[in-house]
Design a protein around this motif. Structure first.
Motif, PDB file in Angstrom:
ATOM      1  N   VAL A   1       0.861  -1.177   0.000  1.00 35.84           N
ATOM      2  CA  VAL A   1       0.000   0.000   0.000  1.00 35.84           C
ATOM      3  C   VAL A   1       0.900   1.230   0.000  1.00 35.84           C
ATOM      4  CG1 VAL A   1      -0.331  -0.210   2.516  1.00 35.84           C
ATOM      5  CG2 VAL A   1      -1.850   1.245   1.198  1.00 35.84           C
TER       6      VAL A   1
ATOM      7  N   ASP B   1       0.793   5.764  -1.442  1.00 31.36           N
ATOM      8  CA  ASP B   1      -0.110   6.802  -1.956  1.00 31.36           C
ATOM      9  C   ASP B   1       0.405   7.275  -3.316  1.00 31.36           C
ATOM     10  OD1 ASP B   1       1.835   8.784  -1.572  1.00 31.36           O
ATOM     11  OD2 ASP B   1       1.069   9.314   0.408  1.00 31.36           O
TER      12      ASP B   1
ATOM     13  N   ALA C   1      -2.117  -1.207  -3.649  1.00 30.42           N
ATOM     14  CA  ALA C   1      -3.233  -0.267  -3.460  1.00 30.42           C
ATOM     15  C   ALA C   1      -2.648   1.135  -3.389  1.00 30.42           C
ATOM     16  CB  ALA C   1      -3.991  -0.594  -2.176  1.00 30.42           C
TER      17      ALA C   1
ATOM     18  N   LEU D   1      -3.340   4.905  -2.681  1.00 28.10           N
ATOM     19  CA  LEU D   1      -4.321   5.784  -2.028  1.00 28.10           C
ATOM     20  C   LEU D   1      -4.116   7.228  -2.461  1.00 28.10           C
ATOM     21  CD1 LEU D   1      -3.977   4.321   1.576  1.00 28.10           C
ATOM     22  CD2 LEU D   1      -5.508   3.572  -0.258  1.00 28.10           C
ATOM     23  N   ASP D   2      -5.180   8.020  -2.340  1.00 22.27           N
ATOM     24  CA  ASP D   2      -5.027   9.455  -2.546  1.00 22.27           C
ATOM     25  C   ASP D   2      -4.218  10.041  -1.396  1.00 22.27           C
ATOM     26  OD1 ASP D   2      -6.604   9.943  -4.981  1.00 22.27           O
ATOM     27  OD2 ASP D   2      -8.249   9.136  -3.781  1.00 22.27           O
TER      28      ASP D   2
ATOM     29  N   TYR E   1      -8.121  11.794   3.173  1.00 22.85           N
ATOM     30  CA  TYR E   1      -8.362  10.428   2.678  1.00 22.85           C
ATOM     31  C   TYR E   1      -8.047   9.365   3.735  1.00 22.85           C
ATOM     32  CZ  TYR E   1      -8.952  12.754  -1.756  1.00 22.85           C
ATOM     33  OH  TYR E   1      -9.408  13.588  -2.755  1.00 22.85           O
ATOM     34  N   LYS E   2      -7.842   9.818   4.965  1.00 20.36           N
ATOM     35  CA  LYS E   2      -7.595   8.857   6.056  1.00 20.36           C
ATOM     36  C   LYS E   2      -8.955   8.374   6.564  1.00 20.36           C
ATOM     37  CE  LYS E   2      -4.724   8.259  10.112  1.00 20.36           C
ATOM     38  NZ  LYS E   2      -3.929   8.923  11.160  1.00 20.36           N
TER      39      LYS E   2
ATOM     40  N   SER F   1     -10.752   4.471   2.255  1.00 25.32           N
ATOM     41  CA  SER F   1      -9.389   4.061   1.900  1.00 25.32           C
ATOM     42  C   SER F   1      -9.064   2.696   2.491  1.00 25.32           C
ATOM     43  CB  SER F   1      -8.372   5.100   2.390  1.00 25.32           C
ATOM     44  OG  SER F   1      -8.575   6.333   1.728  1.00 25.32           O
TER      45      SER F   1
ATOM     46  N   ARG G   1     -10.565   0.058   0.395  1.00 22.43           N
ATOM     47  CA  ARG G   1      -9.820  -0.217  -0.847  1.00 22.43           C
ATOM     48  C   ARG G   1      -8.682  -1.192  -0.597  1.00 22.43           C
ATOM     49  NH1 ARG G   1      -8.310   5.244  -3.762  1.00 22.43           N
ATOM     50  NH2 ARG G   1      -7.028   3.794  -4.966  1.00 22.43           N
ATOM     51  N   ILE G   2      -8.004  -1.035   0.534  1.00 20.55           N
ATOM     52  CA  ILE G   2      -6.914  -1.971   0.861  1.00 20.55           C
ATOM     53  C   ILE G   2      -7.491  -3.366   1.125  1.00 20.55           C
ATOM     54  CG2 ILE G   2      -4.938  -2.416   2.365  1.00 20.55           C
ATOM     55  CD1 ILE G   2      -5.019   0.597   3.117  1.00 20.55           C
TER      56      ILE G   2
ATOM     57  N   VAL H   1      -0.462   6.652   5.386  1.00 24.20           N
ATOM     58  CA  VAL H   1      -0.374   5.335   4.738  1.00 24.20           C
ATOM     59  C   VAL H   1      -0.081   4.232   5.760  1.00 24.20           C
ATOM     60  CG1 VAL H   1       0.976   3.913   3.131  1.00 24.20           C
ATOM     61  CG2 VAL H   1       0.270   6.219   2.461  1.00 24.20           C
TER      62      VAL H   1
ATOM     63  N   LEU I   1      -3.279   3.675   7.933  1.00 24.00           N
ATOM     64  CA  LEU I   1      -4.350   2.981   7.190  1.00 24.00           C
ATOM     65  C   LEU I   1      -3.951   1.543   6.879  1.00 24.00           C
ATOM     66  CD1 LEU I   1      -5.283   5.770   4.606  1.00 24.00           C
ATOM     67  CD2 LEU I   1      -6.766   4.927   6.448  1.00 24.00           C
TER      68      LEU I   1
END
Lengths: 343, 343
Positions: B29, B31, B53, B55-56, B61-62, B66, B69-70, B93, B96
């Motif tokens: 993962v 960003d 994955a 992320l934005d 986006y926390k 998100s 998505r992971i 990151v 998350l």
């Protein structure tokens, strides 16, 4: 291990446990059915009806959306780490509530009041929480032991027979994992002629068996896998039944799984055939029939995706005898299909 | 405690750690910014780009979206408990990814590769994971220690000055919690004239200080609260800045919070005034100014809602001196406002 309280009146136990807590720190999660128990359960406690998250009933609501509803109640009403979430319901409610509590502010206090036999002897104990995701059972979850579990046998009088038999399958599993005498007692039980107090003693026996196993391996790195006996095939049958829109209850699927995995134990580990046949007859008599042989490929595929499986194929816990365990057996597809044909 | 590896080339460390793992069990993962590091980072490892994955970027986006998505990548690509999720990025990151890993199938393996100074000295260590919910920072999360944390000082050469100063605020906090000599060294540091290897030594010192505290109290039931020094007011300032659309970085807000909470320590616990002034001068010189006095009521309300606070008001950890802690001090609103006026 959590502390488990056996009672014939949960409202008295809750009044004692919650006596010191302010009403703004008390939160409840229930479903549309079990919320009806709350007035009576909390009659001796100062609680606020707006601090109750009422979930929709059923496995299909065991989702992140339901978890979010609990989180949102807790967050909006200012719950703290020291606040208590009481989960009143079956396994879906205690799994969802337990997950929400274990992750809210990284962990708040949690008490389970299981209202089904399945939750009393299995789901609400041992700290497995979670929800379904991407169509897979309990794909997301935590290991988090509730502070207390209150087991009140009187909830069982409200329970439909199918629900009771569903929980009973886990008790039979406990018998298989423990001793012949307890198993025999279960397989010959006349429920109608058993007093609530005597049945509470059987529940206590099952809980103790699970407890002894979980306390040796809380995070399921080895021994605890024996509690999955019957569940590798059972979970696959349960998923299949949901996919086909003819859902079996969890314990009903587990009962069928027990028969199949006992058959594997007979073939691979020499489990005594007469006990296998005794269990099989009991399951054939009291549990629904299900057309497994038309769906063997689907079932096998579902087993492969189960989280307890590693690369080498489907991993089974098998029993060489009652109370004897053999972890990490990989069975061929042919043998698994043969086992399914016996159910 | 997690095992922390200090290096000047993370790709070598990853190649060693991941040498035995099959590419289908490796998940990443990152960003949109840090994904650019992955080709180089994993060049010595057999990895699949579709197991990433992305992320934005940013605190907004926390979120549970998100995390989902992971989870979805892990679930769809058949991750197992024994698979490894490598989190490449800053604190958002690693928080998350750490949460997703700790809850996927109730816990899979996790390695953090923090790419910001803030994540290297704080966020990626100690096992706090989580995301924002209902507008509140880290409202949902777990305590879950990553298996390894790889600290590679060369990521810092990519870091904007503001980002570096953000992480530096946590290092100053570590100095305050530890010893005068380390604090003095930090406050007089000339970054441009410090070699990467020397800076890595300072990071190692900070990590050790945090590590010693966390290992004594991993679930923050007492001592670990000292790591929140500067954060009660710092978090409120950070939230305010986000609400006003003029976002401060986390460590920038913490730097301001450190000044205010040191002032409280001077007034309530006799912390040496000359050290307070030294820190205040450093913060005034290197960190953004922020109009706090126009928003004292909002700030105080935000502090009251912080998860570390109980019923009696805002709970502060204060310092009687460097390396001395006083937990659970409740300060009056008037005194808190006075402290804010000093920033």
């Amino acid at each position: 291990m959590e502390s488990i309280i056996f009672t014939t009146d949960a409202s008295i136990v809750l009044a004692e446990l919650l006596g010191g807590i302010r009403h703004e720190n008390l939160f409840i999660v229930a479903d549309k059915h079990t919320v009806g128990f709350c007035d009576r359960l909390f009659e001796k406690v100062d609680w606020i009806p707006s601090h109750v998250a009422v979930l929709d009933c059923g496995e299909e609501y065991k989702s992140i959306e339901s978890v979010s509803r609990i989180w949102m109640m807790l967050s909006k009403r200012g719950a703290r780490r020291s606040s208590i979430l009481v989960c009143v319901g079956g396994g879906v409610v205690t799994d969802l509530g337990g997950f929400a509590a274990s992750t809210f502010k990284r962990g708040m206090r949690c008490i389970n009041v299981p209202t089904t036999l399945l939750a009393q002897v299995d789901a609400s104990l041992g700290g497995k929480t979670g929800f379904n995701f991407n169509g897979l059972k309990n794909e997301i979850g935590t290991f988090s032991i509730p502070e207390k579990v209150i087991i009140d046998v009187h909830f069982l009088s409200h329970l439909p027979v199918r629900e009771r038999m569903s929980g009973f399958a886990e008790m039979i599993k406990h018998g298989l994992l423990s001793d012949r005498e307890y198993l025999t007692r279960l397989l010959s039980l006349e429920y109608q002629e058993t007093s609530p107090e005597d049945f509470l003693e059987l529940i206590r026996r099952s809980v103790t068996i699970k407890d002894e196993i979980v306390s040796q391996d809380p995070r399921e790195q080895g021994l605890r896998k024996v509690l999955n006996f019957g569940h590798t095939i059972g979970h696959a049958i349960e998923s299949l039944s949901i996919m086909r829109g003819m859902a079996l209850l969890h314990g009903e699927a587990v009962a069928l799984g027990l028969v199949a995995e006992l058959y594997l134990s007979v073939k691979e580990k020499g489990f005594p055939e007469e006990i296998y046949l005794e269990v099989r007859n009991f399951v054939k008599r009291y549990y629904p029939n299900y057309p497994l042989m038309e769906h063997v490929d689907t079932l096998y595929g579902l087993m492969l995706h189960d989280k307890k499986n590693e690369r080498r194929g489907v991993n089974f816990t098998l029993l060489p005898g009652i109370g004897e365990f053999s972890l990490d057996n990989y069975c061929s597809k042919d043998l698994v299909v043969e086992a399914l044909s016996q159910v």
